[in-house]
Scaffold this motif. Structure first.
Motif, PDB file in Angstrom:
ATOM      1  N   LYS A 155      -7.055   1.742   2.257  1.00 13.06           N
ATOM      2  CA  LYS A 155      -7.500   0.396   1.887  1.00 13.06           C
ATOM      3  C   LYS A 155      -8.860   0.445   1.193  1.00 13.06           C
ATOM      4  O   LYS A 155      -9.080  -0.249   0.205  1.00 13.06           O
ATOM      5  CB  LYS A 155      -7.574  -0.500   3.119  1.00 13.06           C
ATOM      6  CG  LYS A 155      -6.236  -0.870   3.687  1.00 13.06           C
ATOM      7  CD  LYS A 155      -6.413  -1.756   4.912  1.00 13.06           C
ATOM      8  CE  LYS A 155      -5.096  -2.028   5.584  1.00 13.06           C
ATOM      9  NZ  LYS A 155      -5.260  -2.819   6.805  1.00 13.06           N
ATOM     10  N   LEU A 168       0.835  -1.204   0.000  1.00 13.13           N
ATOM     11  CA  LEU A 168       0.000   0.000   0.000  1.00 13.13           C
ATOM     12  C   LEU A 168       0.869   1.253   0.000  1.00 13.13           C
ATOM     13  O   LEU A 168       0.577   2.214  -0.714  1.00 13.13           O
ATOM     14  CB  LEU A 168      -0.945   0.000   1.202  1.00 13.13           C
ATOM     15  CG  LEU A 168      -1.971   1.134   1.260  1.00 13.13           C
ATOM     16  CD1 LEU A 168      -2.899   1.088   0.050  1.00 13.13           C
ATOM     17  CD2 LEU A 168      -2.782   1.041   2.533  1.00 13.13           C
ATOM     18  N   PHE A 211      -1.296   6.580  -8.331  1.00 15.25           N
ATOM     19  CA  PHE A 211      -2.280   6.608  -7.257  1.00 15.25           C
ATOM     20  C   PHE A 211      -2.033   7.816  -6.361  1.00 15.25           C
ATOM     21  O   PHE A 211      -0.905   8.287  -6.245  1.00 15.25           O
ATOM     22  CB  PHE A 211      -2.196   5.322  -6.420  1.00 15.25           C
ATOM     23  CG  PHE A 211      -2.574   4.091  -7.175  1.00 15.25           C
ATOM     24  CD1 PHE A 211      -3.896   3.706  -7.306  1.00 15.25           C
ATOM     25  CD2 PHE A 211      -1.605   3.301  -7.788  1.00 15.25           C
ATOM     26  CE1 PHE A 211      -4.248   2.576  -8.008  1.00 15.25           C
ATOM     27  CE2 PHE A 211      -1.944   2.165  -8.490  1.00 15.25           C
ATOM     28  CZ  PHE A 211      -3.275   1.797  -8.605  1.00 15.25           C
ATOM     29  N   LEU A 215       2.197   1.826  -3.444  1.00 11.31           N
ATOM     30  CA  LEU A 215       1.164   2.399  -4.311  1.00 11.31           C
ATOM     31  C   LEU A 215       0.999   3.886  -4.038  1.00 11.31           C
ATOM     32  O   LEU A 215       0.807   4.681  -4.961  1.00 11.31           O
ATOM     33  CB  LEU A 215      -0.172   1.676  -4.122  1.00 11.31           C
ATOM     34  CG  LEU A 215      -0.259   0.251  -4.635  1.00 11.31           C
ATOM     35  CD1 LEU A 215      -1.624  -0.335  -4.299  1.00 11.31           C
ATOM     36  CD2 LEU A 215       0.001   0.178  -6.124  1.00 11.31           C
ATOM     37  N   GLN A 216       1.062   4.268  -2.765  1.00 16.45           N
ATOM     38  CA  GLN A 216       0.919   5.675  -2.403  1.00 16.45           C
ATOM     39  C   GLN A 216       2.061   6.513  -2.960  1.00 16.45           C
ATOM     40  O   GLN A 216       1.871   7.673  -3.302  1.00 16.45           O
ATOM     41  CB  GLN A 216       0.854   5.822  -0.880  1.00 16.45           C
ATOM     42  CG  GLN A 216      -0.415   5.296  -0.286  1.00 16.45           C
ATOM     43  CD  GLN A 216      -0.360   5.212   1.231  1.00 16.45           C
ATOM     44  OE1 GLN A 216       0.705   5.204   1.830  1.00 16.45           O
ATOM     45  NE2 GLN A 216      -1.527   5.122   1.847  1.00 16.45           N
ATOM     46  N   SER A 230     -10.188   2.973  -0.520  1.00 12.72           N
ATOM     47  CA  SER A 230     -10.075   3.521  -1.870  1.00 12.72           C
ATOM     48  C   SER A 230      -9.374   2.536  -2.805  1.00 12.72           C
ATOM     49  O   SER A 230      -9.724   2.450  -3.981  1.00 12.72           O
ATOM     50  CB  SER A 230      -9.370   4.881  -1.866  1.00 12.72           C
ATOM     51  OG  SER A 230      -8.093   4.788  -1.300  1.00 12.72           O
ATOM     52  N   LEU A 231      -8.408   1.765  -2.299  1.00 14.54           N
ATOM     53  CA  LEU A 231      -7.789   0.720  -3.120  1.00 14.54           C
ATOM     54  C   LEU A 231      -8.822  -0.323  -3.520  1.00 14.54           C
ATOM     55  O   LEU A 231      -8.861  -0.762  -4.666  1.00 14.54           O
ATOM     56  CB  LEU A 231      -6.632   0.053  -2.365  1.00 14.54           C
ATOM     57  CG  LEU A 231      -5.951  -1.120  -3.075  1.00 14.54           C
ATOM     58  CD1 LEU A 231      -5.313  -0.669  -4.387  1.00 14.54           C
ATOM     59  CD2 LEU A 231      -4.924  -1.774  -2.170  1.00 14.54           C
ATOM     60  N   LEU A 259      -4.022   7.301  -0.574  1.00 12.32           N
ATOM     61  CA  LEU A 259      -4.671   6.031  -0.896  1.00 12.32           C
ATOM     62  C   LEU A 259      -4.867   5.202   0.370  1.00 12.32           C
ATOM     63  O   LEU A 259      -3.924   4.903   1.087  1.00 12.32           O
ATOM     64  CB  LEU A 259      -3.812   5.258  -1.904  1.00 12.32           C
ATOM     65  CG  LEU A 259      -4.388   3.941  -2.422  1.00 12.32           C
ATOM     66  CD1 LEU A 259      -5.591   4.212  -3.319  1.00 12.32           C
ATOM     67  CD2 LEU A 259      -3.328   3.175  -3.179  1.00 12.32           C
ATOM     68  N   THR A 303      -9.866  -0.791  -7.430  1.00  7.77           N
ATOM     69  CA  THR A 303      -9.692  -2.105  -8.047  1.00  7.77           C
ATOM     70  C   THR A 303     -10.969  -2.546  -8.745  1.00  7.77           C
ATOM     71  O   THR A 303     -10.931  -3.059  -9.867  1.00  7.77           O
ATOM     72  CB  THR A 303      -9.265  -3.143  -6.986  1.00  7.77           C
ATOM     73  OG1 THR A 303      -8.064  -2.699  -6.357  1.00  7.77           O
ATOM     74  CG2 THR A 303      -9.035  -4.497  -7.611  1.00  7.77           C
TER      75      THR A 303
END
Length: 156
Positions: free
Chosen positions: A119, A104, A113, A107-108, A121-122, A117, A126
């Motif tokens: 969990k 995570l 992304f 990704l941030q 919003s992930l 970001l 998705t």
């Protein structure tokens, strides 16, 4: 199976589950090889969605003796996309919560992304990243499959 008993929902859910499992296997292979940090590689999994939707539409058309309505094909695309991305999103929540907390954070820090970001919003991203392309792929595939004379080649 008789052609009257087949629904596009059952075919698309079946292939959505298959595509979702393939997405998970692909992600785990990327994770095992240390490539999960390369976010751009995850977009290659779109190939699995394209193949799954085309095979599902082809299979449904064959089961219906060559007859498929345009909106059934769009529904197959949307449902395969939604089911597969929901399966992947649930897996991602389990993964990020247990094994891959660092994922995570990577990704941030990615430019694809936002820094905020979460969990949730992930999870939602998705699902959106699977459902919207599913509709578009279904639309494109139906340009081929809407005509009765266009089918996928039989297995050799």
């Amino acid at each position: 199976m008789a052609s009257g008993n087949v629904s596009y929902q059952s075919v698309s859910i079946k292939y959505g589950i298959i595509v979702g499992i393939v997405h998970i296997v692909y992600f785990l292979l990327m994770w095992a090889s240390g490539l999960q940090e390369t976010v751009e590689l995850s977009f290659f999994s779109g190939i699995f969605l394209v193949v799954g939707i085309i095979v599902a539409i082809s299979r449904f058309k064959r089961m219906k003796n060559g007859m498929i309505h345009y909106f059934q094909g769009l529904g197959i695309g949307a449902t395969v996309g939604a089911v597969s991305s929901i399966i992947l999103a649930i897996f991602m929540m389990i993964f990020v919560s247990t094994l891959g907390q660092d994922y995570l954070f990577s990704l941030q820090s990615s430019y694809l992304f936002p820094e905020s970001l979460s969990k949730l919003s992930l999870f939602l991203i998705t699902i959106i990243y699977g459902t919207v392309p599913g509709v578009i792929i279904g639309f494109i595939a139906m340009q081929w499959f809407k005509r009765p004379d266009h089918t996928m080649p039989e297995r050799i």
